[in-house]
Scaffold this active site. Structure first.
Site, PDB file in Angstrom:
ATOM      1  N   HIS A 197       0.727  -1.155  -0.012  1.00  0.00           N
ATOM      2  CA  HIS A 197       0.137   0.118  -0.102  1.00  0.00           C
ATOM      3  C   HIS A 197       0.930   1.137  -0.163  1.00  0.00           C
ATOM      4  CE1 HIS A 197      -3.526   2.639   0.700  1.00  0.00           C
ATOM      5  NE2 HIS A 197      -3.184   2.738   1.896  1.00  0.00           N
ATOM      6  N   ASP A 214      -3.540   9.019   3.550  1.00  0.00           N
ATOM      7  CA  ASP A 214      -3.644   7.492   3.384  1.00  0.00           C
ATOM      8  C   ASP A 214      -5.130   7.420   2.280  1.00  0.00           C
ATOM      9  OD1 ASP A 214      -4.361   4.879   3.273  1.00  0.00           O
ATOM     10  OD2 ASP A 214      -3.750   4.328   4.956  1.00  0.00           O
ATOM     11  N   CYS A 267      -3.818   3.024  -4.902  1.00  0.00           N
ATOM     12  CA  CYS A 267      -3.254   3.763  -3.910  1.00  0.00           C
ATOM     13  C   CYS A 267      -2.191   4.562  -4.414  1.00  0.00           C
ATOM     14  CB  CYS A 267      -2.871   2.901  -2.697  1.00  0.00           C
ATOM     15  SG  CYS A 267      -1.883   1.540  -3.230  1.00  0.00           S
TER      16      CYS A 267
END
Length: 308
Positions: A197, A214, A267
């Site tokens: 990620h 995030d 991401c």
């Protein structure tokens, strides 16, 4: 007095935003004001010698003739670039050629000590996960763009910096900054790779803030703390003095504060685009729906060494 107090307020706000650029502009404004005041006094005293009553009549047209003190309300807004410029047919053909035009090891873009092959750029197609090369190249394009005097100045660490710092400590990354003074720029970008990620840490020296972005809403106060410790050690090591730690904000953005990804593969794209908007001092307004467009646009930008 309303005018002068609002001008003082405006100057104060501008200074906090643009610092040295503002000081230069402020110096020019003060010179203009001084000149205008001098002209006004000169004209009034000349008129006054002719007739004691003339001052009342002459003041209004004079301010129209010497409008310098009134013209300074706002700096001219820069020509706004469209947020989502459409890719032309020619650009789309460029992108297709890059993604599908030949062997996977053909080098399609070189720069910043990186060579990107077709295989690297194919991580930008469909729903693939971006690799380190693509993210590092893009972050360097943002640094290049930041040389524009109208934008905040930017440094970036590559994607290998944070895991190294976190696992092995300051001494292992101490030499990474031999040729750069991280404190000399407005913004420091730190991509953060958490196994599968991608996230982004940002140090904003203007606001004394370490922020964490995030796209899956994760909280990483640890990353902010590790970077804050790093800044303190770096200041001692490179500057020979302690960092002034008062007034710093360390903050992981909540999922309600920033756009979130709606799939398991974007991401890296969100990380790059957070960095893009932050380094333009723009509010982060894109959403998941823009990602297919951003992926193709980024292929074009990397191949052409040019951000749209």
């Amino acid at each position: 007095t309303d005018l002068s107090s609002s001008r003082a307020l405006w100057i104060k706000e501008l200074t906090s935003m643009y610092d040295s650029r503002a000081r230069e502009r402020r110096r020019q404004i003060e010179e203009q004001e001084a000149l205008a005041a001098q002209l006004l006094r000169q004209r009034l005293s000349e008129e006054g010698q002719r007739s004691p009553h003339v001052e009342v009549h002459v003041r209004v047209p004079l301010e129209k003739e010497v409008p310098l003190t009134l013209v300074i309300e706002q700096p001219k807004p820069l020509e706004e670039k469209p947020e989502f410029p459409e890719l032309t047919e020619e650009m789309e053909a460029d992108v297709n050629r890059a993604l599908r035009g030949g062997g996977s090891h053909e080098v399609l873009s070189e720069g910043f000590g990186l060579s990107l092959t077709r295989k690297d750029l194919q991580t930008l197609s469909n729903l693939n996960w971006l690799n380190d090369e693509v993210i590092n190249f893009y972050m360097n394009l943002l640094v290049e763009r930041s040389k524009d005097p109208n934008l905040p100045s930017v440094n970036t660490f590559n994607t290998f910096f944070y895991p190294k710092l976190r696992c092995s400590g300051y001494s292992t990354v101490r030499r990474w900054t031999k040729k750069m003074d991280i404190f000399a720029k407005d913004i420091l970008l730190v991509p953060v790779h958490l196994g599968v990620h991608w996230c982004l840490s940002v140090v904003d020296f203007r606001k004394k803030a370490i922020l964490y972005f995030d796209s899956m809403g994760g909280n990483n106060d640890e990353a902010c703390r590790i970077l804050f410790d790093y800044l303190q050690q770096e200041s001692k090591d490179k500057k020979g003095k302690a960092l002034d730690t008062s007034g710093w904000i360390l903050h992981s953005k909540k999922r309600s504060e920033i756009p979130q990804q709606m799939n398991g593969s974007d991401c890296g794209m969100f990380t790059c685009k957070y960095a893009d908007y932050i380094t333009k001092d723009k509010p982060i307004t894109f959403t998941q729906k823009h990602m297919p467009y951003f992926r193709r646009r980024m292929v074009w930008e990397i191949v052409n060494h040019k951000l749209l």
